[in-house]
Design an enzyme around this catalytic site. Structure first.
Site, PDB file in Angstrom:
ATOM      1  N   SER A 163      -0.338  -2.402 -10.559  1.00 18.78           N
ATOM      2  CA  SER A 163       0.536  -2.228  -9.398  1.00 18.78           C
ATOM      3  C   SER A 163       1.608  -3.323  -9.423  1.00 18.78           C
ATOM      4  O   SER A 163       2.320  -3.434 -10.411  1.00 18.78           O
ATOM      5  CB  SER A 163      -0.270  -2.253  -8.093  1.00 18.78           C
ATOM      6  OG  SER A 163       0.552  -1.944  -6.991  1.00 18.78           O
ATOM      7  N   THR A 164       1.686  -4.143  -8.397  1.00 24.33           N
ATOM      8  CA  THR A 164       2.737  -5.156  -8.297  1.00 24.33           C
ATOM      9  C   THR A 164       2.756  -6.076  -9.514  1.00 24.33           C
ATOM     10  O   THR A 164       1.752  -6.698  -9.850  1.00 24.33           O
ATOM     11  CB  THR A 164       2.539  -6.007  -7.025  1.00 24.33           C
ATOM     12  OG1 THR A 164       2.368  -5.147  -5.907  1.00 24.33           O
ATOM     13  CG2 THR A 164       3.745  -6.911  -6.792  1.00 24.33           C
ATOM     14  N   HIS A 189       1.594   1.993 -10.075  1.00 23.64           N
ATOM     15  CA  HIS A 189       2.099   2.374  -8.764  1.00 23.64           C
ATOM     16  C   HIS A 189       3.619   2.306  -8.785  1.00 23.64           C
ATOM     17  O   HIS A 189       4.197   1.217  -8.855  1.00 23.64           O
ATOM     18  CB  HIS A 189       1.563   1.445  -7.682  1.00 23.64           C
ATOM     19  CG  HIS A 189       0.080   1.547  -7.493  1.00 23.64           C
ATOM     20  ND1 HIS A 189      -0.653   0.590  -6.823  1.00 23.64           N
ATOM     21  CD2 HIS A 189      -0.809   2.498  -7.880  1.00 23.64           C
ATOM     22  CE1 HIS A 189      -1.936   0.951  -6.811  1.00 23.64           C
ATOM     23  NE2 HIS A 189      -2.056   2.098  -7.452  1.00 23.64           N
ATOM     24  N   MET A 282      -1.704  -5.636  -5.954  1.00 25.89           N
ATOM     25  CA  MET A 282      -2.274  -5.930  -4.642  1.00 25.89           C
ATOM     26  C   MET A 282      -3.264  -4.844  -4.249  1.00 25.89           C
ATOM     27  O   MET A 282      -3.074  -3.677  -4.551  1.00 25.89           O
ATOM     28  CB  MET A 282      -1.155  -6.009  -3.599  1.00 25.89           C
ATOM     29  CG  MET A 282      -1.616  -6.380  -2.205  1.00 25.89           C
ATOM     30  SD  MET A 282      -0.224  -6.509  -1.074  1.00 25.89           S
ATOM     31  CE  MET A 282      -1.067  -6.982   0.440  1.00 25.89           C
ATOM     32  N   ASP A 285      -7.295  -0.823  -5.487  1.00 25.59           N
ATOM     33  CA  ASP A 285      -7.258   0.406  -6.277  1.00 25.59           C
ATOM     34  C   ASP A 285      -7.725   0.127  -7.703  1.00 25.59           C
ATOM     35  O   ASP A 285      -7.266  -0.811  -8.341  1.00 25.59           O
ATOM     36  CB  ASP A 285      -5.831   0.969  -6.291  1.00 25.59           C
ATOM     37  CG  ASP A 285      -5.764   2.358  -6.903  1.00 25.59           C
ATOM     38  OD1 ASP A 285      -6.814   3.020  -6.981  1.00 25.59           O
ATOM     39  OD2 ASP A 285      -4.655   2.779  -7.288  1.00 25.59           O
TER      40      ASP A 285
END
Length: 340
Positions: A163-164, A189, A282, A285
């Site tokens: 993600s991030t 993401h 973050m 998930d």
């Protein structure tokens, strides 16, 4: 806990006003100022010391990408790019990630619809505030399209979730894979407009082929499939052939695609033939899915805290006991290949 301080940089007075109003209404966020261009922004960043900056791309006197590069060189801090250029998943969006942006979000077509994306923006700001910003190293193009593998379906496969900060972390992993690497499935993401452009960027830099996944695509050696934005990607198997299904469905962990959706399907259909990798991001998930993969016999690797932009997803996966190794991002590709 002090609220996250945000500086809004946008050449539109209407957008600055609406973003300020919408974000100020979100708990835990405090808009400390706005700027119409990078020159004004520079002074306010030094004076106000914001935790996060939102940055437009198309501005007078200096474009946002040029400013972002200077900012990362002289005063690095978390930046979220908000741009109408992102609507088409343009190269500009990929340039923003490469220049050091933590995240990129599409600016609504109408300034008066800014409020519609404010909830998503607030969530991204909270993630960005936790990011550890490091210099971005340029990645040289390697390999040749003519040298890439066209081999048959692999009995082994690699599943990656991030993600991030994941766009650059994934790049560091995939550029180290040889053309004969097992098939790779990636969930990052990312909004729908970006995934095709991101896949094309990776394809130019990697020895393996990289493409945005389509429903029914076979998992081949020497190829990575990127889950398309706004759709979940699941693994399926027919005899010895692995393939993917691309489906709509409810968001999982506020995400679509979601890492857990991929990992759970990999656990079911690949079992011990799979190797899982969870990278910076973050939230949680991927933790449940990686736990299921471990129970099915997979070997799992997590990015360590020191090299993660946000140490959320790897940490949560480690808590489940499903992670075999926690490694620096630069060591992950080699470890994957050694294990396989």
């Amino acid at each position: 806990m002090n609220p996250i301080s945000v500086l809004i940089v946008d050449d539109s007075a209407i957008v600055r006003k609406l973003l300020s109003r919408e974000l100020s209404a979100k708990p835990g966020i405090h808009v400390i100022g706005t700027a119409p261009d990078p020159y004004v922004a520079r002074g306010k960043i030094l004076r106000l010391k914001p935790d996060v900056v939102t940055l437009d791309i198309e501005m007078d006197r200096m474009d946002g990408i040029s400013f972002l590069k200077k900012l990362m060189q002289f005063h690095p801090l978390p930046v979220i790019v908000i741009s109408s250029l992102a609507d088409k998943g343009s190269r500009t969006a990929m340039d923003a990630f490469a220049a050091g942006a933590v995240d990129v979000i599409s600016k609504p077509g109408s300034a008066y619809s800014v409020g519609e994306m404010s909830t998503d923006l607030a969530r991204k700001i909270k993630a960005a505030a936790r990011a550890k910003i490091k210099p971005i190293s340029p990645v040289k193009q390697v390999g040749s399209r003519w040298n890439r593998s066209l081999s048959a379906t692999s009995s082994k496969l690699i599943a990656i979730g991030a993600s991030t900060g994941g766009t650059e972390a994934i790049l560091k992993v995939l550029t180290r894979f040889p053309a004969t690497a097992p098939g790779v499935l990636v969930v990052q993401h990312m909004p729908a407009q970006f995934t095709a452009s991101y896949a094309r960027r990776l394809d130019k830099l990697c020895k393996i082929r990289v493409k945005e996944a389509r429903d029914g695509d076979t998992v081949f050696n020497g190829q990575a499939l990127i889950a398309p934005g706004n759709f979940h990607m699941l693994l399926r198997r027919s005899g010895s052939r692995y393939y993917v299904r691309i489906k709509d469905g409810p968001m999982v962990h506020h995400q679509r695609p979601a890492v857990d959706v991929l990992f759970l399907s990999v656990a079911r259909y690949a079992g011990a033939n799979a190797l899982g990798v969870i990278l910076t991001g973050m939230g949680s998930d991927g933790a449940a899915g990686m736990s299921a993969m471990k129970a099915a016999g997979s070997f799992n690797i997590a990015q360590n805290e020191n090299s993660s932009v946000v140490y959320g997803m790897p940490k949560e996966a480690i808590k489940t006991g499903a992670v075999d190794l926690s490694l620096d991002i630069d060591a992950i590709a080699g470890s994957v290949l050694d294990h396989i």
